[in-house]
Design an enzyme around this catalytic site. Structure first.
Site, PDB file in Angstrom:
ATOM      1  N   THR A   1      24.405   3.928  35.763  1.00 16.42           N
ATOM      2  CA  THR A   1      24.379   5.071  34.845  1.00 16.42           C
ATOM      3  C   THR A   1      24.901   4.586  33.499  1.00 16.42           C
ATOM      4  O   THR A   1      26.076   4.215  33.392  1.00 16.42           O
ATOM      5  CB  THR A   1      25.281   6.217  35.359  1.00 16.42           C
ATOM      6  OG1 THR A   1      24.818   6.616  36.636  1.00 16.42           O
ATOM      7  CG2 THR A   1      25.238   7.402  34.400  1.00 16.42           C
TER       8      THR A   1
ATOM      9  N   LYS B   1      19.564  12.069  34.107  1.00 19.93           N
ATOM     10  CA  LYS B   1      20.850  11.967  34.813  1.00 19.93           C
ATOM     11  C   LYS B   1      21.975  12.633  34.010  1.00 19.93           C
ATOM     12  O   LYS B   1      22.760  13.421  34.541  1.00 19.93           O
ATOM     13  CB  LYS B   1      21.149  10.481  35.058  1.00 19.93           C
ATOM     14  CG  LYS B   1      22.564  10.143  35.443  1.00 19.93           C
ATOM     15  CD  LYS B   1      22.814  10.215  36.919  1.00 19.93           C
ATOM     16  CE  LYS B   1      24.300   9.988  37.230  1.00 19.93           C
ATOM     17  NZ  LYS B   1      24.632  10.118  38.590  1.00 19.93           N
TER      18      LYS B   1
ATOM     19  N   LYS C   1      32.988  10.055  32.538  1.00 17.82           N
ATOM     20  CA  LYS C   1      32.081   9.017  32.020  1.00 17.82           C
ATOM     21  C   LYS C   1      30.711   9.633  31.680  1.00 17.82           C
ATOM     22  O   LYS C   1      30.174   9.422  30.594  1.00 17.82           O
ATOM     23  CB  LYS C   1      31.900   7.906  33.067  1.00 17.82           C
ATOM     24  CG  LYS C   1      30.846   6.882  32.669  1.00 17.82           C
ATOM     25  CD  LYS C   1      30.447   5.940  33.797  1.00 17.82           C
ATOM     26  CE  LYS C   1      29.168   5.197  33.401  1.00 17.82           C
ATOM     27  NZ  LYS C   1      28.640   4.316  34.417  1.00 17.82           N
TER      28      LYS C   1
END
Ligand code: NAD
Length: 295
Positions: free
Chosen positions: A96, A171, A246
């Site tokens: 990611t 995402k 994050k």
């Protein structure tokens, strides 16, 4: 059966590589951490001595690294993937990372003659172990079709989101929704407590009403209503608050560069930042209930 080079064999990459071995693929892997390499050996893969060593003979290269800088360096350094991979290898980054880095590395790969996909996942460590991850994939239709059988050995739902970077975009948009909705559900339960409304009653009503969402019905942040949610085991992760922070920071960075307004995304980032700084980075992200509740 394909020859796969796998770089980054941590909490996610380790079990994903093991599932590729289980499906009959020949996996050669590399990680900076010796225990991760030993686990690959124990699961039937072949530990390599460097990134180049792991990817040199691979038809597919899969990376599962912590963040954008790691991905840039693993692909772009002098002895990295773009320098060492065999012509025709398909490159799949499952980390990611920020959309800009994903697009930059994909374009570096194209310059070097490789096709590349960004394919971040959701489903966490349990999904990686159980081969039930969801892959959100950015890249050409041709590369997607070629990668799909390989990704199916590690996941259950494989979706093409669009061209390069679209997987990462999907995402972070999804996880921004999740961070915001989790805080919303927490605030509602904290308010209900103060109004003397029974938590189970609120759950029964809201889960059948317009407040219904995944953070409530599948991952309820207070103990009781959803037995499998981390609230029932003192917010042991699960999906850590640090991971949520994050992803929210990635969403905020993307919003700034794309000139999008995300005031609730920004507020969620700030709250998760405070929650993590308060010593809860390793707790499940739904533990922010205790923080929001304030008692
Ligand atoms: P991790 O820290 O457990 O694993 C990363 C691994 O990469 C480590 O073993 C590290 O030694 C290795 N590494 C770093 N630089 C390297 C290099 N140059 N060469 C070889 N190996 C290198 O992290 P993780 O939990 O496996 O997460 C990996 C990625 O997946 C992250 O981008 C994360 O955001 C994403 N992700 C994690 C989860 C989760 O629940 N853990 C869920 C979805 C997505």
């Amino acid at each position: 059966m394909a020859a796969v080079g796998f770089v980054g064999l941590g909490n996610m990459g380790g079990p994903m590589a093991a599932n590729l071995v289980k499906a009959g693929h020949a996996v050669r892997g590399f990680d900076l951490a010796a225990p991760a390499l030993e686990r690959l050996g124990a699961s039937g893969g072949r530990p390599g001595g460097s990134i180049a060593d792991a990817v040199r003979e691979a038809e597919f290269v899969v990376t599962m690294l912590p963040a954008g800088d790691h991905v840039r360096s693993a692909y772009g350094s002098a002895d990295g993937i773009l320098a060492a991979a065999a012509p025709g290898a398909l490159l799949v980054d499952c980390s990611t990372i920020d959309v800009t880095t994903a697009r930059d590395v994909s374009s570096l790969a194209a310059d070097a003659g490789f096709e590349m996909l960004d394919a971040p996942v959701s489903g966490g460590v349990a999904g990686a172990a159980g081969a039930s991850l969801t892959f959100m994939v950015g890249g050409s239709e041709r590369a997607f079709a070629r990668a799909e059988p390989l990704l199916s050995a590690m996941g259950r739902t494989i979706v093409r989101a669009g061209e390069a970077g679209a997987g990462q975009a999907a995402k972070i948009c999804n996880n921004m929704m999740l961070g915001i909705s989790m805080i919303g559900v927490c605030e509602a339960f904290a308010l209900a407590d103060r109004l003397g409304l029974d938590r189970q009653r609120l759950f029964d009503i809201a889960s059948k009403s317009s407040g219904q969402c995944w953070s409530l019905t599948s991952y309820c942040p207070v103990p009781g209503p959803v037995p499998t949610s981390p609230a029932n085991r003192d917010y042991q992760a699960g999906f850590t608050a640090a991971m949520m922070l994050k992803d929210l920071r990635l969403a905020l960075g993307a919003a700034l560069s794309a000139d999008a307004n995300v005031p609730l995304g920004a507020a969620a980032t700030e709250l998760y930042g405070l929650y993590c700084a308060d010593g809860n980075a390793g707790a499940d992200f739904s533990g922010i209930f205790k923080f929001v509740d304030g008692r």
